[in-house]
Scaffold this motif. Structure first.
Motif, short mmCIF file in Angstrom:
data_model
loop_
_atom_site.label_atom_id
_atom_site.label_comp_id
_atom_site.label_asym_id
_atom_site.label_seq_id
_atom_site.Cartn_x
_atom_site.Cartn_y
_atom_site.Cartn_z
N SER A 1 0.32 5.56 0.07
CA SER A 1 -0.78 6.66 -0.05
C SER A 1 -0.07 7.91 -0.02
O SER A 1 1.12 8.17 0.84
CB SER A 1 -1.27 6.69 1.41
OG SER A 1 -2.35 7.85 1.51
N ASP B 1 -2.60 0.19 -4.16
CA ASP B 1 -3.00 -0.91 -3.30
C ASP B 1 -3.06 -2.09 -4.01
O ASP B 1 -3.75 -2.16 -4.93
CB ASP B 1 -4.62 -0.57 -2.86
CG ASP B 1 -5.09 -1.34 -1.67
OD1 ASP B 1 -4.08 -2.75 -1.48
OD2 ASP B 1 -5.99 -1.34 -0.92
N ASP C 1 -1.17 7.01 -5.07
CA ASP C 1 -1.73 5.86 -4.20
C ASP C 1 -1.71 4.90 -4.84
O ASP C 1 -2.19 4.43 -5.98
CB ASP C 1 -3.08 6.15 -3.73
CG ASP C 1 -3.12 7.54 -3.15
OD1 ASP C 1 -2.20 8.13 -2.52
OD2 ASP C 1 -4.23 8.41 -3.36
N THR D 1 0.89 -1.14 0.08
CA THR D 1 0.02 0.06 -0.08
C THR D 1 0.82 1.21 -0.14
O THR D 1 1.88 1.31 0.63
CB THR D 1 -1.01 0.12 1.24
OG1 THR D 1 -0.20 -0.16 2.42
CG2 THR D 1 -1.95 -1.12 1.11
#
Length: 326
Positions: free
Chosen positions: A9, A27, A25, A7
């Motif tokens: 961010s 994921d 970002d 992940t």
């Protein structure tokens, strides 16, 4: 391991006044293949370097295998493997010796390392060539050995940078099968590739990076549906049926090469096609043949980045292969 293997961010990175990553970002679910695409200078290699602890980010939060990249560097390195664009094998050593070297550097116990080496040689179909110098290996064999060396430490996440560059079609397919087997065993793959068909065939999800920003993310099918040009090609038995269909299907156009074929706009989804055929059936119009045509990833790449897929997709920043850095 959490449900997300990787992940990120707000990931940011700049070199002096040049912003390379502008708050991206990511994921990546555990046990999937994630492909990062982008033109030259988009920031792909920088992204990989940050995720693999080879470079520090200027901002953002990044977790790999559940560990913070900035504060838990050793734990991250213990969980990952990295295979660079060029095979990092020692040509003065045999295939077996290359694998054993990595096992020794990782301080794996002799009995265990011997079994690991034997298993990897068999898994990658290198047993017969194990005692030959790696300098005698073909390109495909070298890439297999390189990946096998990455697996010595049994990483749960593998970063593959251009894994099939320069390989012939047969070797490429062999590598694809190996990658699929790894994922079936629960390994997560982070893939960068210049071959869009490779990303299309392998990736569960794709992110397109351009100018330091993620301009699109999704499955290959989702990305293709974002690009105009999807249509259903409908072939009718008679010109009368075609003319009738043309009046009831908004935006439908005749095919330039076949007088009995109509092109009807569609996003290519199952529901869209089903609704289209039902609409024709409600007007007692029979379709002899139909096929769905959607843009491919080349079209997606060009539309999102303004560049063709033949552009070299490596960054100006080099990547070090950290097989033994954990």
């Amino acid at each position: 391991m959490t449900s997300s293997a990787i992940t990120a961010s707000g990931l940011r990175k700049a070199y002096k006044d040049k912003v390379v990553l502008d708050g991206i970002d990511l994921d990546v679910p555990t046990g999937t293949i994630f492909s990062l695409l982008g033109p030259n200078g988009a920031g792909k290699t920088t992204t990989v370097n940050v995720l693999t602890t080879l470079m520090k980010a200027d901002g953002g939060t990044i977790r790999v295998a559940g560990h913070d990249v900035a504060t838990e560097t050793k734990a991250v390195r213990a969980a990952i493997g990295v295979t660079g664009q060029f095979a990092a094998v020692d040509e003065l050593l045999t295939g077996r010796e290359n694998l054993q070297l990595i096992a020794d550097l990782k301080r794996i116990r002799p009995a265990e390392s011997k079994q690991i080496v034997a298993d990897l040689l068999e898994r990658f179909d290198l047993t017969e060539s194990a005692e030959k110098l790696s300098s005698t290996y073909s390109g495909g064999m070298r890439r297999k050995l390189d990946l096998a060396m990455t697996l010595v430490g049994r990483p749960s996440i593998i970063f593959l940078d251009e894994p099939t560059t320069g390989l012939d079609p047969r070797s490429r397919r062999t590598m694809w099968e190996i990658i699929r087997q790894l994922v079936a065993d629960g390994v997560t793959i982070f893939l960068t590739t210049q071959y869009l068909d490779e990303a299309d065939r392998l990736a569960d999800r794709i992110a397109v990076l351009d100018g330091g920003r993620i301009v699109a993310q999704g499955t290959p099918a989702e990305l293709k549906r974002q690009i105009p040009g999807s249509h259903v090609r409908l072939r009718f038995a008679s010109d009368l049926d075609l003319e009738t269909a043309a009046t009831i299907l908004t935006g439908a156009t005749r095919d330039a090469e076949d007088d009995l074929v109509l092109r009807a706009p569609s996003d290519g989804s199952a529901k869209s096609v089903r609704d289209l055929l039902t609409h024709l059936d409600n007007h007692n119009l029979d379709v002899e043949e139909f096929s769905v045509h959607t843009p491919d990833l080349d079209d997606v790449f060009l539309a999102l980045t303004g560049k063709t897929s033949t552009t070299d997709t490596t960054d100006t920043t080099s990547t070090t292969d950290p097989k033994v850095s954990a």
